[in-house]
Design an enzyme around this catalytic site. Structure first.
Site, PDB file in Angstrom:
ATOM      1  N   HIS A  78      -0.524 -14.119  -0.453  1.00  0.00           N
ATOM      2  CA  HIS A  78       0.824 -14.418   0.002  1.00  0.00           C
ATOM      3  C   HIS A  78       1.136 -15.846  -0.434  1.00  0.00           C
ATOM      4  O   HIS A  78       0.475 -16.785  -0.003  1.00  0.00           O
ATOM      5  CB  HIS A  78       0.931 -14.271   1.515  1.00  0.00           C
ATOM      6  CG  HIS A  78       0.437 -12.946   2.016  1.00  0.00           C
ATOM      7  ND1 HIS A  78       0.893 -11.742   1.515  1.00  0.00           N
ATOM      8  CD2 HIS A  78      -0.476 -12.637   2.964  1.00  0.00           C
ATOM      9  CE1 HIS A  78       0.286 -10.759   2.150  1.00  0.00           C
ATOM     10  NE2 HIS A  78      -0.551 -11.272   3.026  1.00  0.00           N
ATOM     11  N   VAL A  79       2.146 -15.992  -1.301  1.00  0.00           N
ATOM     12  CA  VAL A  79       2.386 -17.294  -1.916  1.00  0.00           C
ATOM     13  C   VAL A  79       3.655 -17.990  -1.434  1.00  0.00           C
ATOM     14  O   VAL A  79       3.845 -19.172  -1.708  1.00  0.00           O
ATOM     15  CB  VAL A  79       2.400 -17.180  -3.461  1.00  0.00           C
ATOM     16  CG1 VAL A  79       1.043 -16.721  -3.966  1.00  0.00           C
ATOM     17  CG2 VAL A  79       3.499 -16.247  -3.946  1.00  0.00           C
TER      18      VAL A  79
ATOM     19  N   GLU B 264       0.829  -1.205   0.000  1.00  0.00           N
ATOM     20  CA  GLU B 264       0.000   0.000   0.000  1.00  0.00           C
ATOM     21  C   GLU B 264       0.863   1.254   0.000  1.00  0.00           C
ATOM     22  O   GLU B 264       0.534   2.246  -0.644  1.00  0.00           O
ATOM     23  CB  GLU B 264      -0.982   0.036   1.175  1.00  0.00           C
ATOM     24  CG  GLU B 264      -1.883   1.249   1.094  1.00  0.00           C
ATOM     25  CD  GLU B 264      -3.197   1.116   1.834  1.00  0.00           C
ATOM     26  OE1 GLU B 264      -3.919   2.130   1.874  1.00  0.00           O
ATOM     27  OE2 GLU B 264      -3.506   0.027   2.347  1.00  0.00           O
TER      28      GLU B 264
ATOM     29  N   GLY C  95      -5.664   4.838  -0.136  1.00  0.00           N
ATOM     30  CA  GLY C  95      -6.002   3.493  -0.541  1.00  0.00           C
ATOM     31  C   GLY C  95      -7.445   3.217  -0.161  1.00  0.00           C
ATOM     32  O   GLY C  95      -7.873   3.550   0.939  1.00  0.00           O
TER      33      GLY C  95
ATOM     34  N   HIS D 224      -4.871   0.521 -14.062  1.00  0.00           N
ATOM     35  CA  HIS D 224      -5.786   1.568 -14.525  1.00  0.00           C
ATOM     36  C   HIS D 224      -5.334   2.895 -13.935  1.00  0.00           C
ATOM     37  O   HIS D 224      -5.107   3.000 -12.729  1.00  0.00           O
ATOM     38  CB  HIS D 224      -7.222   1.261 -14.074  1.00  0.00           C
ATOM     39  CG  HIS D 224      -8.160   2.405 -14.247  1.00  0.00           C
ATOM     40  ND1 HIS D 224      -8.618   2.807 -15.480  1.00  0.00           N
ATOM     41  CD2 HIS D 224      -8.715   3.241 -13.340  1.00  0.00           C
ATOM     42  CE1 HIS D 224      -9.430   3.856 -15.308  1.00  0.00           C
ATOM     43  NE2 HIS D 224      -9.498   4.131 -14.030  1.00  0.00           N
TER      44      HIS D 224
ATOM     45  N   SER E 116       6.725 -17.887   1.995  1.00  0.00           N
ATOM     46  CA  SER E 116       7.184 -17.254   3.232  1.00  0.00           C
ATOM     47  C   SER E 116       8.635 -16.814   3.082  1.00  0.00           C
ATOM     48  O   SER E 116       9.351 -17.267   2.185  1.00  0.00           O
ATOM     49  CB  SER E 116       7.022 -18.200   4.423  1.00  0.00           C
ATOM     50  OG  SER E 116       7.796 -19.360   4.242  1.00  0.00           O
TER      51      SER E 116
ATOM     52  N   GLY F 137      -6.852   6.333 -13.742  1.00  0.00           N
ATOM     53  CA  GLY F 137      -7.940   7.285 -13.919  1.00  0.00           C
ATOM     54  C   GLY F 137      -7.667   8.577 -13.175  1.00  0.00           C
ATOM     55  O   GLY F 137      -6.769   8.646 -12.340  1.00  0.00           O
TER      56      GLY F 137
END
Length: 140
Positions: free
Chosen positions: A90-91, A63, A83, A107, A93, A109
């Site tokens: 989380h894939v 963030e 935000g 995007h 460690s 904008g």
């Protein structure tokens, strides 16, 4: 006024004084026309109790880099960036070393921005995949 890359990164560093980014030792290290990269050391300061990188610390890193990128690529002097939604998968460690978060636009904008943020380690191994939506609001 045209600033050098080093001057822009220094301004970002100064904006982190006395914030969560300073507490987590997040440092902005690179940017281009459509991306911003930050790093964060993986130490016991950002561990969960079992000694691995806390998912919340990764989300805070993501963030931070996405919001800072919105500030950089929009009219940050006249807008507040916040935000408004974040999701993270989380894939893998991580116990020590460094993680890097790279925010790139999905995007761009005037009011809302959507970011893809990959958090990787020193070997470019994916640790977390994050999507962040920010909103730019006029300063009054």
């Amino acid at each position: 006024m045209n600033l050098t890359k080093e001057q822009i990164l220094e301004r970002l560093a100064q904006s982190c004084k006395n914030t969560l980014m300073e507490t987590l030792e997040i440092k902005y290290i690179d940017f281009g026309e459509d991306y911003l990269v930050a790093q964060m050391p993986v130490t016991p300061r950002v561990h969960q109790p079992d000694g691995v990188l806390h998912g919340g610390a990764m989300v805070a890193l993501a963030e931070s880099v996405g919001s800072a990128a919105s500030f950089m690529f929009l009219d940050g002097e006249n807008m507040y960036v916040r935000g408004i939604e974040i999701s993270a998968n989380h894939v893998k460690s991580k116990r020590d070393g460094m993680v890097y978060a790279k925010a790139t636009f999905i995007h761009k904008g005037r009011t809302t921005q959507v970011w893809n943020i990959d958090v990787v380690d020193e070997n470019e191994t994916l640790i977390s995949k994050v999507k962040l939506t920010t909103i730019a609001l006029p300063k009054k």
